[in-house]
Design an enzyme around this catalytic site. Structure first.
Site, PDB file in Angstrom:
ATOM      1  N   ARG A 142     -23.789  -7.944  34.576  1.00 38.64           N
ATOM      2  CA  ARG A 142     -25.024  -8.207  33.831  1.00 38.64           C
ATOM      3  C   ARG A 142     -25.715  -6.869  33.559  1.00 38.64           C
ATOM      4  NH1 ARG A 142     -30.672  -9.635  35.923  1.00 38.64           N
ATOM      5  NH2 ARG A 142     -31.713 -10.166  33.987  1.00 38.64           N
ATOM      6  N   HIS A 197     -35.157  -6.008  29.047  1.00 39.87           N
ATOM      7  CA  HIS A 197     -35.433  -5.733  30.468  1.00 39.87           C
ATOM      8  C   HIS A 197     -36.521  -4.650  30.518  1.00 39.87           C
ATOM      9  CE1 HIS A 197     -33.579  -6.243  34.662  1.00 39.87           C
ATOM     10  NE2 HIS A 197     -34.611  -5.439  34.844  1.00 39.87           N
ATOM     11  N   GLU A 238     -37.661 -11.469  33.777  1.00 40.81           N
ATOM     12  CA  GLU A 238     -38.881 -11.521  34.576  1.00 40.81           C
ATOM     13  C   GLU A 238     -40.173 -11.397  33.777  1.00 40.81           C
ATOM     14  OE1 GLU A 238     -38.780  -8.981  37.994  1.00 40.81           O
ATOM     15  OE2 GLU A 238     -37.137 -10.090  38.903  1.00 40.81           O
ATOM     16  N   ASN A 269     -34.111 -14.778  39.511  1.00 38.93           N
ATOM     17  CA  ASN A 269     -34.041 -13.601  40.378  1.00 38.93           C
ATOM     18  C   ASN A 269     -34.812 -13.954  41.634  1.00 38.93           C
ATOM     19  OD1 ASN A 269     -32.881 -12.353  38.196  1.00 38.93           O
ATOM     20  ND2 ASN A 269     -34.563 -10.916  37.820  1.00 38.93           N
ATOM     21  N   TYR A 329     -35.753 -12.551  45.578  1.00 31.93           N
ATOM     22  CA  TYR A 329     -35.677 -11.481  46.576  1.00 31.93           C
ATOM     23  C   TYR A 329     -36.382 -11.826  47.877  1.00 31.93           C
ATOM     24  CZ  TYR A 329     -33.938  -8.284  43.017  1.00 31.93           C
ATOM     25  OH  TYR A 329     -33.164  -7.682  42.054  1.00 31.93           O
ATOM     26  N   GLU A 387     -30.231 -12.296  39.911  1.00 24.84           N
ATOM     27  CA  GLU A 387     -30.452 -11.127  40.768  1.00 24.84           C
ATOM     28  C   GLU A 387     -30.761 -11.589  42.175  1.00 24.84           C
ATOM     29  OE1 GLU A 387     -33.373  -8.134  39.625  1.00 24.84           O
ATOM     30  OE2 GLU A 387     -32.797  -8.360  37.516  1.00 24.84           O
TER      31      GLU A 387
HETATM   32  C1  NOJ Z   1     -36.068  -7.248  39.468  1.00 25.86           C
HETATM   33  C2  NOJ Z   1     -35.899  -6.431  38.247  1.00 25.86           C
HETATM   34  O1  NOJ Z   1     -35.278  -7.206  37.268  1.00 25.86           O
HETATM   35  C3  NOJ Z   1     -35.102  -5.152  38.466  1.00 25.86           C
HETATM   36  O2  NOJ Z   1     -35.269  -4.364  37.350  1.00 25.86           O
HETATM   37  C4  NOJ Z   1     -35.596  -4.476  39.716  1.00 25.86           C
HETATM   38  O3  NOJ Z   1     -34.970  -3.257  39.917  1.00 25.86           O
HETATM   39  C5  NOJ Z   1     -35.351  -5.405  40.883  1.00 25.86           C
HETATM   40  N1  NOJ Z   1     -36.164  -6.579  40.702  1.00 25.86           N
HETATM   41  C6  NOJ Z   1     -35.706  -4.809  42.235  1.00 25.86           C
HETATM   42  O4  NOJ Z   1     -37.054  -4.563  42.295  1.00 25.86           O
END
Ligand code: NOJ
Length: 484
Positions: free
Chosen positions: A94, A139, A184, A323, A325, A393
């Site tokens: 991606r 992006h 995002e 995404n 995290y 992600e």
């Molecule tokens: C999401 C973002 O899409 C990416 O650009 C970024 O580096 C990562 N989070 C980590 O923060």
């Protein structure tokens, strides 16, 4: 008897093995984004994006004062990146297109030959190595000249973005099967317009972010419909959008209502597309409308959609990109608390977001709570029904650039386990998983101080040498066996 025990042990082992097996057809990938890796910010006829201008004009906003001028130099080293992807056994890679590399004017009146050549090479190189390209159109690196015209707060951005998407589909749609429009939106709109700490660096909390939100939704739908009407019959690909989700859990039972609102706010950019009714999440729409009225505004600070717009946006996705995290506990804001993370919508809601003490800390905002991923996947299904979900992600940052990245490896293992549980136990239709990131890169405000790569990049080396970390070997193993 002994034979019986053996049979038992073998079948138990088989059971454990198959329980850890990903479904056939499940795809593993890794991701990067143009500004974070390409470098070559001004080669050929490329013009500056908002990130070029922002990092050059305000280096103090970046932790180490750095920028993406050279970054990983993937503009020159794309073949090395493909080789890394191949060594990992990735099913897909991606990456994003730099709008200004492809369209130096931002508008579709001029297409850069150099930009076309670069992305053709990358796409063809991936395919030649059996790796599918998954392309993000946007992006975060908006053309600066469009920013000068209001950027995401100018409703015409929907047309500009639509024209750009048409160029991309025309040029690459014969080989790219999976597209994302925006990566995002919450960062593009909310984070960027709150503190001015992200490009374009405009401080307009509670206003600019919501104007951006509406325009972004229309722009996304425009790009989706262009694909649908002009390209789908020929190429039969998929178009979606990528939303960042933080899993929100109540701090304690008295904060449950607020947690509900925080989750709905988290669906600001999903509800218009994936819900049956379309439009903004109703609880958020009325909350902001009432608040705006009390503040003396004539109309809500969150611009409404017309019924035509609701219909235009509704259903404009072929998959749900997420995404994920990290997670947070939600509580009503206490006196003197800071409410700057992660969106200014949180300021509107007056919620405070805190990590649980038991979650493993990474760099800055990133604490690891693997069950949060499974919970969020379930929440998406509960809220919007049985969409195909692609985890676009997931990954972990460290401040050190060590090769034996034990915590990152553990993070991947723990999160992949939760993905598997969501699929096997909860029947959530997750079809792909993407590691962020293939390589260390320019991590926005953290510059090069925060490392997300499963492959290390030596930024002091003019050749930007790349070395796979332990996590890369771990991931390659998962991919090879299609299991944990
Ligand atoms: C999401 C973002 O899409 C990416 O650009 C970024 O580096 C990562 N989070 C980590 O923060």
């Amino acid at each position: 008897m002994r034979a019986l025990v053996l049979v038992f042990v073998i079948s138990a082992l088989t059971l454990t093995c198959s329980a850890k097996q990903f479904p056939a057809g499940f795809k593993f990938g890794a991701a990067t984004a143009a500004y974070q890796v390409e470098g070559a910010w001004n080669v050929s006829d490329k013009t500056p994006s908002i990130w070029d201008i922002y990092t050059h004009d305000k280096p103090h906003k970046i932790l180490d004062g750095s920028n993406g001028d050279i970054a990983c130099d993937s503009y020159h080293l794309w073949e090395t990146d493909i080789q890394l992807a191949k060594d990992l056994g990735l099913h897909f890679y991606r990456f994003s297109l730099s709008w200004t590399r492809l369209l130096p004017n931002g508008f579709a009146n001029k297409i850069s030959e150099d930009g076309v050549r670069y992305y053709n090479n990358l796409i063809d190189g991936l395919l030649a190595n059996g790796i599918e390209p998954m392309v993000t159109l946007f992006h975060w690196d908006l053309p600066q000249n469009l920013q000068d015209l209001g950027g995401m707060t100018n409703p015409l951005v929907a047309e500009w973005f639509g024209d750009y998407s048409r160029v991309a589909y025309t040029l690459f749609g014969d080989r790219v099967q999976t597209w994302s429009t925006f990566n995002e939106p919450v960062i593009i709109c909310d984070a960027a317009y709150e503190t001015g700490d992200l490009a374009p660096g405009i401080v307009s909390p509670g206003i600019g972010n919501y104007i951006c939100a509406k325009n972004l939704m229309v722009a996304h739908a425009t790009a989706y419909r262009i694909y649908d009407e002009e390209f789908r019959a020929k190429f039969n690909g998929k178009v979606g959008i990528v939303n960042n989700h933080v899993w929100y859990a109540p701090y304690s039972s008295e904060h449950e209502d607020l947690t509900f609102l925080a989750r709905q706010l988290g669906f600001l950019y999903s509800h218009p597309i994936y819900s049956e009714s379309g439009g903004w999440p109703p609880s958020i729409e009325s909350f902001i409308a009432e608040k705006s009225e009390k503040e003396g505004y004539v109309t809500s600070r969150l611009p409404g959609f017309t019924s035509e717009e609701i219909e235009f946006i509704k259903g404009t996705a072929d998959y749900y990109g997420i995404n994920y995290y990290t997670s947070r506990l939600v509580l009503a804001a206490r006196a003197n608390s800071t409410l700057t993370w992660p969106t200014n919508g949180q300021v509107d809601l007056q919620v405070e977001l805190v990590p649980d003490a038991s979650w493993t800390a990474g760099v800055e905002w990133l604490v690891s709570n693997p069950p949060g991923l499974r919970a969020q996947l379930n929440l998406i299904k509960e809220q919007f029904g049985d969409w195909e979900i692609i985890i676009t992600e997931n990954g972990f940052s460290t401040a050190s650039d060590e090769l034996d990245d034990v915590t990152r490896t553990q993070y991947y293992k723990d999160h992949l386990e939760q993905v598997l549980l969501a699929i096997t136990e909860d029947d959530v239709n997750v079809t792909g998983y993407t590691a962020w990131s293939l390589i260390d890169n320019f991590e926005w405000n953290s510059g090069y101080t925060s490392r997300f790569g499963i492959v290390r990049v030596d930024f002091s080396d003019p050749l930007r040498s790349r070395t796979p970390r332990a996590s890369a070997h771990y991931y390659a193993d998962v991919i090879k066996h299609h299991s944990l």
